[in-house]
Design an enzyme around this catalytic site. Structure first.
Site, PDB file in Angstrom:
ATOM      1  N   CYS A 191       0.845  -1.190   0.000  1.00 26.77           N
ATOM      2  CA  CYS A 191       0.000   0.000   0.000  1.00 26.77           C
ATOM      3  C   CYS A 191       0.884   1.245   0.000  1.00 26.77           C
ATOM      4  O   CYS A 191       2.021   1.211   0.494  1.00 26.77           O
ATOM      5  CB  CYS A 191      -0.869  -0.033   1.265  1.00 26.77           C
ATOM      6  SG  CYS A 191      -1.888   1.415   1.563  1.00 26.77           S
ATOM      7  N   GLY A 192       0.377   2.331  -0.521  1.00 26.96           N
ATOM      8  CA  GLY A 192       1.116   3.583  -0.479  1.00 26.96           C
ATOM      9  C   GLY A 192       1.409   4.044   0.936  1.00 26.96           C
ATOM     10  O   GLY A 192       2.321   4.840   1.163  1.00 26.96           O
TER      11      GLY A 192
END
Length: 164
Positions: A40-41
């Site tokens: 995930c970012g």
């Protein structure tokens, strides 16, 4: 109060190693419950979560990580892969749990409870993304909900207040 359990401490959870347990072992602690993902970012927040765990664990904070693959498949690994990633990449020492759903009909009872107790923006229940954070006080009350853009460090003042 949620209809899923009388208390956050009664909720059955599965540790990342497969052991079934409840959150009873954390009674009297301040809990930071986070749905996490390794692709995930916001994955870099593992570093900040671990820093909070190490800084405040002796005062009673416990970070609890719940991997979730509901957001664009950002947690595709199995529990062993997740555990290895967290250990090798971020030296995670806080408790990690088996993958859960946080939304929908199969949402884990813990997340049903958390979402009932602390609504999101505009009163929404649904969790919008990984790294949503719930703070639970020493009495098991859900006191706040923060979105993924809130960094772990931005929670320090509130954590300090809850730790007393």
């Amino acid at each position: 109060m949620s209809t899923t359990a009388a208390s956050v401490y009664d909720i059955s959870v599965k540790a990342i190693d497969g052991q079934q347990t409840t959150l009873e072992q954390y009674r009297g602690k301040v809990l930071l419950v986070v749905n996490v993902a390794s692709k995930c970012g916001f994955t870099g927040q593992y570093k900040g979560l671990e820093e909070l765990q190490r800084k405040y664990k002796d005062r009673g904070l416990v970070v609890l990580g719940f991997p979730c693959n509901q957001f664009m498949g950002q947690e595709p690994g199995n529990e062993e892969e997740i555990k290895s990633f967290c250990s090798l990449k971020y030296d995670v020492t806080f408790p990690m749990f088996a993958k859960v759903d946080v939304n929908g009909g199969a949402a884990h009872p813990l997340y049903q409870h958390l979402k009932d107790a602390a609504r999101g923006t505009l009163g929404t229940r649904g969790i919008k993304w990984n790294f949503t954070k719930f703070l639970v006080d020493r009495n098991g009350n859900v006191v706040s909900r923060r979105g993924p853009t809130t960094t772990p460090q931005q929670l320090e003042a509130e954590i300090e207040k809850l730790l007393g």
